[in-house]
Design a protein around this motif. Structure first.
Motif, short mmCIF file in Angstrom:
data_model
loop_
_atom_site.label_atom_id
_atom_site.label_comp_id
_atom_site.label_asym_id
_atom_site.label_seq_id
_atom_site.Cartn_x
_atom_site.Cartn_y
_atom_site.Cartn_z
N ALA A 69 40.07 37.00 35.97
CA ALA A 69 40.16 35.55 36.15
C ALA A 69 40.66 35.28 37.57
O ALA A 69 41.38 36.10 38.15
CB ALA A 69 41.11 34.94 35.13
N TYR A 70 40.28 34.15 38.11
CA TYR A 70 40.64 33.81 39.48
C TYR A 70 41.18 32.39 39.56
O TYR A 70 40.75 31.51 38.82
CB TYR A 70 39.41 33.90 40.40
N THR A 71 42.10 32.19 40.50
CA THR A 71 42.54 30.86 40.87
C THR A 71 42.10 30.65 42.31
O THR A 71 42.31 31.53 43.16
CB THR A 71 44.06 30.70 40.77
N VAL A 72 41.45 29.53 42.55
CA VAL A 72 41.03 29.18 43.91
C VAL A 72 41.60 27.80 44.23
O VAL A 72 41.82 26.99 43.34
CB VAL A 72 39.48 29.19 44.05
N GLY A 73 41.89 27.57 45.50
CA GLY A 73 42.50 26.31 45.88
C GLY A 73 42.34 26.00 47.36
O GLY A 73 41.62 26.68 48.08
N GLU A 74 43.03 24.95 47.78
CA GLU A 74 42.99 24.42 49.14
C GLU A 74 41.60 23.92 49.50
O GLU A 74 41.09 24.16 50.59
CB GLU A 74 43.48 25.45 50.17
N PHE A 75 40.99 23.21 48.57
CA PHE A 75 39.68 22.61 48.81
C PHE A 75 39.83 21.14 49.18
O PHE A 75 40.73 20.46 48.69
CB PHE A 75 38.81 22.66 47.54
N LYS A 76 38.94 20.66 50.00
CA LYS A 76 38.74 19.23 50.15
C LYS A 76 37.78 18.87 49.03
O LYS A 76 36.80 19.60 48.77
CB LYS A 76 38.11 18.90 51.51
N VAL A 85 32.14 26.32 44.08
CA VAL A 85 32.91 26.71 42.88
C VAL A 85 31.95 26.99 41.73
O VAL A 85 32.07 28.01 41.04
CB VAL A 85 33.94 25.62 42.51
N VAL A 86 31.01 26.12 41.52
CA VAL A 86 30.05 26.30 40.42
C VAL A 86 29.16 27.51 40.69
O VAL A 86 28.88 28.30 39.77
CB VAL A 86 29.21 25.02 40.20
N GLY A 87 28.74 27.71 41.91
CA GLY A 87 27.93 28.87 42.26
C GLY A 87 28.67 30.17 41.99
O GLY A 87 28.11 31.12 41.43
N TYR A 88 29.95 30.21 42.37
CA TYR A 88 30.74 31.41 42.11
C TYR A 88 30.93 31.60 40.59
O TYR A 88 30.84 32.72 40.09
CB TYR A 88 32.10 31.35 42.80
N ALA A 89 31.18 30.52 39.88
CA ALA A 89 31.35 30.60 38.42
C ALA A 89 30.10 31.15 37.74
O ALA A 89 30.19 31.94 36.80
CB ALA A 89 31.72 29.24 37.85
N ALA A 90 28.93 30.76 38.23
CA ALA A 90 27.68 31.27 37.66
C ALA A 90 27.56 32.78 37.89
O ALA A 90 27.14 33.52 37.00
CB ALA A 90 26.48 30.54 38.26
N ILE A 109 33.36 29.04 49.40
CA ILE A 109 34.48 29.48 48.56
C ILE A 109 35.31 30.55 49.27
O ILE A 109 36.47 30.79 48.90
CB ILE A 109 34.00 29.97 47.17
N LYS A 110 34.74 31.14 50.31
CA LYS A 110 35.46 32.18 51.05
C LYS A 110 36.71 31.60 51.70
O LYS A 110 36.69 30.51 52.26
CB LYS A 110 34.55 32.80 52.11
N GLY A 111 37.82 32.33 51.56
CA GLY A 111 39.09 31.88 52.11
C GLY A 111 39.89 30.99 51.17
O GLY A 111 40.96 30.52 51.52
N HIS A 112 39.37 30.75 49.98
CA HIS A 112 40.04 29.86 49.04
C HIS A 112 40.63 30.57 47.82
O HIS A 112 41.17 29.91 46.93
CB HIS A 112 39.07 28.76 48.58
N PHE A 113 40.54 31.89 47.78
CA PHE A 113 41.09 32.62 46.63
C PHE A 113 42.61 32.69 46.74
O PHE A 113 43.15 33.08 47.77
CB PHE A 113 40.47 34.01 46.51
#
Length: 125
Positions: A69-76, A85-90, A109-113
């Motif tokens: 499982a992953y947490t990603v953040g610091e998005f506008k 996010v959806v592309g990575y989830a797929a 999504i790179k740099g947001h993990f």
């Protein structure tokens, strides 16, 4: 197997009130992710109030039974970020372990993990 995107709907970036009074950045991002995820096989969304990553808003958790499982953040809260996010989830949904090769990650999504969590054990032993 289904990958769940859990979106923090209470996230607020520093200038949120000036940009969209009455709606948090998390609510805006949740709506964008929900829209981007419509019809994407193996991906479902849900909202949750506070993922406790306030310094890194907007936050999202990506989870599936028996997988990393992953947490990603610091998005506008933008359509580009929501699509990433959806592309990575797929890709996560298609992966047996939940691990996705870096070369396949959507650029936005790179740099947001923030963190990676191992799957829970199958039993209490």
């Amino acid at each position: 197997m289904t990958t769940w995107i859990t979106i923090c709907d209470t996230c607020k970036r520093d200038d949120w009130e000036a940009r969209s009074p009455g709606e948090t950045d998390g609510e805006t991002f949740a709506a964008l992710i929900e829209s981007a995820a419509e019809g994407v096989e193996g991906v479902r969304t849900r909202r949750h109030s506070c993922l406790m990553g306030c310094a890194r808003g907007c936050n999202v958790a990506l989870q599936s039974k028996g997988k990393l499982a992953y947490t990603v953040g610091e998005f506008k809260p933008s359509p580009e970020a929501a699509e990433a996010v959806v592309g990575y989830a797929a890709l996560h949904a298609q992966s047996e372990t939940g691990q996705v090769p870096y070369r396949q990650w959507p650029q936005a999504i790179k740099g947001h993990f923030v963190s990676r969590h191992p799957p829970l054990p199958d039993s209490d032993d």
